[in-house]
Motif scaffolding. Structure first.
Motif, PDB file in Angstrom:
ATOM      1  N   PRO A 303       0.835  -1.219   0.000  1.00  0.00           N
ATOM      2  CA  PRO A 303       0.000   0.000   0.000  1.00  0.00           C
ATOM      3  C   PRO A 303       0.860   1.256   0.000  1.00  0.00           C
ATOM      4  N   HIS A 304       0.231   2.365  -0.385  1.00  0.00           N
ATOM      5  CA  HIS A 304       0.965   3.631  -0.462  1.00  0.00           C
ATOM      6  C   HIS A 304       1.472   4.046   0.911  1.00  0.00           C
ATOM      7  N   LEU A 305       2.685   4.570   0.942  1.00  0.00           N
ATOM      8  CA  LEU A 305       3.287   5.041   2.188  1.00  0.00           C
ATOM      9  C   LEU A 305       2.964   6.520   2.365  1.00  0.00           C
ATOM     10  N   TRP A 306       2.141   6.834   3.366  1.00  0.00           N
ATOM     11  CA  TRP A 306       1.721   8.206   3.569  1.00  0.00           C
ATOM     12  C   TRP A 306       2.796   9.019   4.289  1.00  0.00           C
ATOM     13  N   GLU A 346       9.599  -2.556  -0.083  1.00  0.00           N
ATOM     14  CA  GLU A 346       9.379  -1.479  -1.045  1.00  0.00           C
ATOM     15  C   GLU A 346       9.387  -0.122  -0.359  1.00  0.00           C
ATOM     16  N   HIS A 347       8.791  -0.037   0.830  1.00  0.00           N
ATOM     17  CA  HIS A 347       8.775   1.230   1.567  1.00  0.00           C
ATOM     18  C   HIS A 347      10.172   1.589   2.063  1.00  0.00           C
ATOM     19  N   GLY A 350      12.181   2.792  -0.863  1.00  0.00           N
ATOM     20  CA  GLY A 350      11.737   4.104  -1.332  1.00  0.00           C
ATOM     21  C   GLY A 350      12.277   5.230  -0.469  1.00  0.00           C
TER      22      GLY A 350
END
Length: 446
Positions: A303-306, A346-347, A350
């Motif tokens: 999921p997207h990392l806020w 992945e986070h 990034g």
């Protein structure tokens, strides 16, 4: 699909009754679900198809190099049974194909190719190995391939040592199984039955060992032996089982020979190559999940990392790397960060790329995997680190079009200034040293 929803609830749900199922059973079910999902998504299948095309271009040059190495060692005659065993699922047509391939290989005179011909030969073979590494790195969520110098050295060593190691192991195994001592022992029961069972299981052991080596060597990361062996076990069993099943299909498909005539062998070869590469990649996927069981999730894409989570993760990464540096301990690597941080790889990669982009951290070491501070820890403040992580890897842009946007930017700048005048004004070194000093007190107090 209702059955799929029920399966997800049974594996990941926390409803009464489902949560009481054995943990090992749920873990095995989740692993099977993740492998099936990754296979059905199509990326693994597409990469297997790409490797089939690369194999067709590289097979003869690869065998030519292997033949040259084995001929220099005086064991080049072992190449034919090894190739014949690999193409055994094609049945009688496999023997004809083996003879044709060896005829091509024998006609290649490596010594008279010249420098350009040798360069093209090595390039074709190395490109195939690189293609395999790219597929393995995709499965392992690794975006950084090996450096060029490291790639050439390790690939060439694999090409030179690999054929000799395979032929030596097969030769030793064949000599032991055909020795007079083993023949004498096999005449006594139950030793005869045991030797028969060992002989039947030996092909599985050899192929499992080969796959285990590939899963441990090819990915550009440190793969634990348990994970590589688990993937090798699955791939080896699937390979041998699929070869038996495929051989029976080829024998039973006489209609294909009638329709396609001499082209049938090419069709069967393409199908078998695809099945083989697919099995190899499925085993690699299992090795990844065995090493990182926490990444067996409902969806493959993280999921997207806020914003707040990225800022917290950036501070955690700098804290881990900076603490190692100040304590004089060996630097962390990307793989070690993946293991020690409670975040998906992945986070971590990034946020780590953002820190590397702004020179907060730097990569060092022979393989460029070791992480060190890229700046003086005393010169960078917590507020400065916070701003860099929030900015990301793109250059800062000033695009203010109206009063509302200008007011919003001033509000955010004011918040940053308040933080910079408070705790955010501390340097990273002071913050790390304070944390190191507080750790014993927190332990004693607990």
């Amino acid at each position: 699909m209702k059955w799929l929803q029920r399966l997800r609830e049974a594996l990941w749900g926390e409803r009464e009754g489902l949560a009481r199922s054995p943990a090992q059973l749920r873990a095995a079910g989740r692993l099977g679900y993740a492998l099936t999902r990754d296979l059905l998504e199509g990326q693994i299948s597409m990469r297997a198809m790409s490797l089939v095309y690369t194999t067709l271009l590289s097979l003869v040059p690869l065998l030519a190099l292997a033949f040259s190495v084995l001929k220099g060692l005086g064991v080049h005659n072992s190449l034919e049974p090894m190739l014949r065993n690999m193409l055994a699922p094609l049945g009688a047509q496999g023997d004809a194909l083996t003879a044709n391939i060896l005829h091509f290989v024998d006609n290649i005179k490596v010594g008279v190719l010249g420098s350009l011909g040798m360069a093209l030969l090595f390039y074709t073979v190395l490109s195939m190995i690189q293609k395999v590494e790219d597929s393995f790195n995709y499965i392992w969520r690794i975006e950084q391939p090996r450096r060029l110098g490291q790639r050439l050295g390790e690939y060439l060593s694999l090409l030179l040592v690999g054929p000799f190691a395979v032929v030596t192991s097969l030769g030793i195994t064949a000599s032991v199984m055909n020795s007079s001592f083993v023949g004498l022992v096999s005449s006594y029961e139950p030793f005869g039955l045991l030797i028969y069972i060992v002989g039947r299981l030996l092909p599985y052991v050899v192929i499992i060992g080969l796959f285990t080596f590939l899963y441990a060597f090819v990915p550009n990361t440190r793969v634990r032996l348990r994970a590589a062996a688990s993937g090798g076990m699955l791939a080896g069993v699937l390979w041998e089982s699929a070869s038996i099943a495929f051989a029976r299909i080829v024998v039973a498909s006489s209609s294909y020979n009638a329709i396609y005539s001499s082209f049938a062998i090419i069709i069967f070869l393409l199908i078998w190559l695809y099945v083989g590469w697919l099995i190899l990649l499925i085993g690699c996927q299992l090795a990844y999940y065995v090493q990182y069981p926490q990444r067996v999730t409902l969806t493959r894409i993280a999921p997207h990392l806020w914003g707040r989570a990225a800022e917290t993760l950036g501070l955690q990464i700098v804290e881990r790397v900076g603490r190692r540096f100040l304590d004089g301990e060996p630097p962390l690597t990307r793989d070690e960060l993946h293991q020690c941080l409670p975040a998906v790889p992945e986070h971590v990669d990034g946020v780590l790329d953002i820190l590397l982009h702004h020179n907060v951290l730097a990569e060092a070491g022979p393989s460029g995997q070791q992480l060190l501070p890229g700046r003086d820890l005393q010169a960078l403040t917590l507020a400065g680190l916070w701003n860099l992580v929030r900015r990301g890897a793109e250059p800062e842009r000033r695009t203010v079009h109206d009063d509302a946007a200008r007011d919003a930017e001033q509000i955010i700048a004011g918040i940053e200034q308040v933080f910079a005048r408070g705790d955010g004004g501390r340097s990273l070194r002071d913050w790390l040293q304070a944390r190191a000093g507080d750790a014993p007190r927190r332990t004693r107090g607990g």
